[in-house]
Design an enzyme around this catalytic site. Structure first.
Site, PDB file in Angstrom:
ATOM      1  N   LYS A  41       0.883  -0.872  -0.209  1.00  0.00           N
ATOM      2  CA  LYS A  41       0.186  -0.122   0.224  1.00  0.00           C
ATOM      3  C   LYS A  41       1.259   1.179  -0.570  1.00  0.00           C
ATOM      4  O   LYS A  41       0.822   2.454  -1.228  1.00  0.00           O
ATOM      5  CB  LYS A  41      -0.903  -0.246   1.386  1.00  0.00           C
ATOM      6  N   ASN A  42       1.949   1.231   0.938  1.00  0.00           N
ATOM      7  CA  ASN A  42       2.656   2.632   0.929  1.00  0.00           C
ATOM      8  C   ASN A  42       3.294   2.691  -0.259  1.00  0.00           C
ATOM      9  O   ASN A  42       3.817   4.142  -0.497  1.00  0.00           O
ATOM     10  CB  ASN A  42       3.230   2.532   2.425  1.00  0.00           C
ATOM     11  N   CYS A 143      -3.805   8.025  10.349  1.00  0.00           N
ATOM     12  CA  CYS A 143      -3.726   7.297  11.728  1.00  0.00           C
ATOM     13  C   CYS A 143      -3.662   8.355  12.112  1.00  0.00           C
ATOM     14  O   CYS A 143      -2.009   9.620  12.417  1.00  0.00           O
ATOM     15  CB  CYS A 143      -3.052   6.363  11.333  1.00  0.00           C
ATOM     16  N   ARG A 148       3.297  13.843  12.540  1.00  0.00           N
ATOM     17  CA  ARG A 148       4.009  13.406  11.268  1.00  0.00           C
ATOM     18  C   ARG A 148       4.059  14.959  10.776  1.00  0.00           C
ATOM     19  O   ARG A 148       4.080  15.403   9.577  1.00  0.00           O
ATOM     20  CB  ARG A 148       3.736  13.035  10.877  1.00  0.00           C
ATOM     21  N   ASP A 332       5.184  -0.119  12.301  1.00  0.00           N
ATOM     22  CA  ASP A 332       4.199  -0.644  11.092  1.00  0.00           C
ATOM     23  C   ASP A 332       3.994  -1.996  11.809  1.00  0.00           C
ATOM     24  O   ASP A 332       2.974  -3.164  11.829  1.00  0.00           O
ATOM     25  CB  ASP A 332       3.932  -0.622  10.171  1.00  0.00           C
ATOM     26  N   VAL A 354       9.386   5.827  17.084  1.00  0.00           N
ATOM     27  CA  VAL A 354       8.800   6.643  15.978  1.00  0.00           C
ATOM     28  C   VAL A 354       7.928   6.816  16.088  1.00  0.00           C
ATOM     29  O   VAL A 354       7.889   8.770  15.685  1.00  0.00           O
ATOM     30  CB  VAL A 354       8.442   5.056  14.255  1.00  0.00           C
ATOM     31  N   ARG A 449      -8.525   0.302   5.186  1.00  0.00           N
ATOM     32  CA  ARG A 449      -7.611   1.031   4.600  1.00  0.00           C
ATOM     33  C   ARG A 449      -6.539   0.756   3.708  1.00  0.00           C
ATOM     34  O   ARG A 449      -5.392   1.530   2.937  1.00  0.00           O
ATOM     35  CB  ARG A 449      -6.782   2.315   5.648  1.00  0.00           C
TER      36      ARG A 449
END
Length: 473
Positions: A41-42, A143, A148, A332, A354, A449
């Site tokens: 996805k990313n 999210c 960020r 993640d 992170v 998502r």
């Protein structure tokens, strides 16, 4: 048979779940078989933004059919790109090919509602500035896992010759022409690295970006740009050099497999004491995850160049985890591993470095019966039983009496929980697979998502998972 249709109106993509739809998980099942891993996805989101750099057509393969992908296509179409989906109905693993024609983009201001609901849509800032010399992009959403900030993107674009103002919740950027520069990132941000790499691809001269992100998704975007004729060197190291070109040409490109989905399935095998295989994967993208599974007592072996097998541990050992940028342990995967460590034979410590808000799953895991103490961004996870002999005897007794795997060192009990974000939802699903009884997980839209048909894939492995309407919906 291939089916062509606009991506925003495909008949075979699951609609967004109703607000009161949930996932019901009955624990205790043994998993077996093979899981097909979707495209990342990313990576796909960044590559979709990169299609705006091309004055013609890009064909992208192995794109997962997800809510976030559809939102990104909303953004591209609001700019003037044409997006179509090509689905092979014979495929059982999901995914599709997208055909993006960016030859007639004209609008420097993408649709605000689409951008605010998807953080990755902010990536269009660099390509729009490079192609149209102007961009007006709303500050992003996504999210709620922590701050960020976009300051690294802004400072880098300014170094390339952009004039930028932030007002009324939007980034307004203009340029007379981007020019190569030397840029140092204070933090190896994936988003900033990708934004600046795309902008520099059409800049005049050479750009060097130091202290860049080294994630596989960054390398995949660089490979996509190179496939269009860009000159990018060093992706995957801490320094990237881009020599700008006048224009880019059409291309066909296949997105890499999703390493986070692969890691999630590996944990699913580990937490249910099941042996499963998965493909396609790129094993070097999973180095940190595989190393941690080995330390916990599981075995991950190669079954082929892009296929791995998870052999579960008889007894799960505790482990300490600290999240880091790639090649460190991925943030993640932190929630999923925390769920796994609740079943370990001892005490583990999980440190999140992170994202400062990525511990919201702790309270929900506690509702399932997990023994977790949280102090800021550090969690101490007590798996319960510290007597290996007693635990082995318990495993044997449960299997003999019920024919089902034991639920672990510490018995989790199914209850009603709520996912606060994408990976928290995955963690609760994994915990539900190991729990006694039935777990009902709200917040299913978060998982949709980022995971393509996760519930269906788990069911094919033997899990008892289904979508349900909550009472009163």
């Amino acid at each position: 048979m291939a089916v062509h249709s606009p991506l925003l109106r495909p008949t075979n993509v699951r609609k967004d779940p109703k607000p009161k739809e949930a996932l019901e998980v009955r624990g205790g099942s043994v998993l077996e078989g093979h899981a097909r891993i979707s495209g990342a996805k990313n990576s796909a989101l960044a590559v979709l933004a990169g299609t705006l750099l091309c004055g013609t057509t890009s064909v992208l393969r192995m794109v997962p059919e997800l809510r976030d992908i559809r939102r990104m296509c909303d953004v591209l179409e609001s700019i003037g790109a044409k997006v179509e989906i090509q689905v092979d109905e014979r495929r059982t693993g999901g995914g599709a090919s997208l055909i993006v024609d960016a030859s007639r983009i004209h609008n420097p201001a993408p649709a605000e509602d689409a951008v605010r609901s998807l953080r990755a849509s902010f990536f269009v800032l660099g390509p729009l500035l490079a192609r149209l010399k102007e961009a007006v992009v709303p500050l992003p959403g996504g999210c709620d896992i922590g701050a960020r900030p976009v300051d690294l993107h802004v400072r880098g674009l300014e170094a390339l010759g952009a004039q930028i103002e932030i007002k009324h919740g939007c980034v307004h950027a203009t340029t007379r022409g981007l020019v190569g520069a030397k840029i140092y990132l204070d933090y190896p941000s994936v988003g900033a690295t990708e934004t600046l790499m795309m902008a520099a691809a059409l800049a005049d001269g050479e750009t060097t970006i130091e202290n860049v992100a080294q994630e596989p998704e960054v390398v995949d975007l660089a490979n996509y740009l190179v496939s269009m004729g860009a000159c990018v060197r060093g992706a995957g190291t801490n320094s990237i050099t881009i020599n700008g070109v006048k224009k880019l040409h059409e291309t066909e490109f296949t997105v890499i497999p999703d390493r986070i989905e692969a890691g999630t399935f590996l944990v699913a095998g580990a937490i249910t004491h099941s042996s499963i295989t998965l493909s396609p994967v790129i094993p070097r993208h999973l180095t940190a995850v595989i190393a941690k599974l080995h330390s916990i007592g599981c075995k991950v072996s190669l079954e082929g160049p892009d296929c791995v097998r998870l052999t579960p541990a008889e007894i799960l050992r505790p482990a300490d985890i600290t999240t880091m940028p790639f090649p460190g342990f991925p943030t993640d995967m932190q929630p999923q591993f925390m769920a796994l460590l609740t079943q370990s034979n001892g005490t583990s410590v999980v440190r999140e470095t992170v994202f400062e808000n990525r511990m919201k799953h702790v309270q929900e895991l506690q509702r399932l019966g997990a023994h977790i103490k949280l102090s800021g961004s550090q969690a101490t996870v007590d798996g319960g039983c510290h007597d290996q002999a007693a635990l082995l005897a318990r495993h044997a007794a449960v299997i003999e009496v019920t024919g089902r795997r034991d639920v672990g060192a510490l018995s989790l009990s199914g209850t009603h929980v709520k996912a606060s974000d994408l990976r928290a939802g995955a963690a609760l699903l994994l915990a539900g697979l190991a729990a006694e009884g039935t777990t009902t997980i709200e917040g299913l839209h978060h998982m949709d998502r980022g995971y393509e048909r996760l519930d269906e894939k788990l069911c094919r492995l033997g899990a008892d998972v289904r979508r349900v309407a909550l009472p009163g919906s």
